[in-house]
Scaffold this motif. Structure first.
Motif, short mmCIF file in Angstrom:
data_model
loop_
_atom_site.label_atom_id
_atom_site.label_comp_id
_atom_site.label_asym_id
_atom_site.label_seq_id
_atom_site.Cartn_x
_atom_site.Cartn_y
_atom_site.Cartn_z
N SER A 2 45.95 35.83 48.99
CA SER A 2 45.36 34.60 49.51
C SER A 2 44.43 33.99 48.46
O SER A 2 43.99 34.66 47.53
CB SER A 2 44.57 34.90 50.78
N PRO A 3 44.09 32.71 48.61
CA PRO A 3 43.14 32.09 47.69
C PRO A 3 41.79 32.82 47.65
O PRO A 3 41.19 32.97 46.58
CB PRO A 3 42.98 30.67 48.23
N HIS A 7 40.23 34.55 44.33
CA HIS A 7 38.89 34.21 43.85
C HIS A 7 38.03 35.47 43.70
O HIS A 7 37.29 35.61 42.73
CB HIS A 7 38.23 33.21 44.81
N LYS A 8 38.13 36.37 44.65
CA LYS A 8 37.37 37.62 44.57
C LYS A 8 37.78 38.42 43.34
O LYS A 8 36.93 38.95 42.63
CB LYS A 8 37.57 38.46 45.83
N ARG A 9 39.09 38.48 43.07
CA ARG A 9 39.57 39.20 41.88
C ARG A 9 39.04 38.57 40.60
O ARG A 9 38.64 39.27 39.67
CB ARG A 9 41.10 39.22 41.84
#
Length: 85
Positions: A2-3, A7-9
């Motif tokens: 998911s987006p 983003h977390k990655r």
């Protein structure tokens, strides 16, 4: 992916780079990439990379040092540090 997960990655990879290149500790890196909690950062980091931040960065640092000493790691080192000056 998911987006939000993407983003977390991105944030976790940037934090890892900060710890390697800028010698940030885990808390400094966590706050620099937008985590409000160093504890949550450590949990997310371990979930993604399989080891806690401190251990992961120590192992990567040793690998890079060995590659550098052997003369074969210049490209890898450049790829990891990216645009760090």
């Amino acid at each position: 992916l998911s987006p939000l997960q993407y983003h977390k990655r991105l944030k976790l990879h940037e934090a890892q780079r900060l710890m390697l290149v800028k010698n940030f500790d885990a808390s400094q890196a966590a706050y620099a990439v937008g985590y409000a909690s160093a504890t949550q950062f450590s949990r997310d980091y371990k979930k993604l990379f399989g080891t806690p931040p401190k251990k992961s960065v120590r192992v990567i640092g040793l690998i890079l040092a060995i590659l550098f000493l052997l003369g074969g790691g210049a490209g890898l080192i450049a790829a990891i540090v990216g645009g760090a000056a």
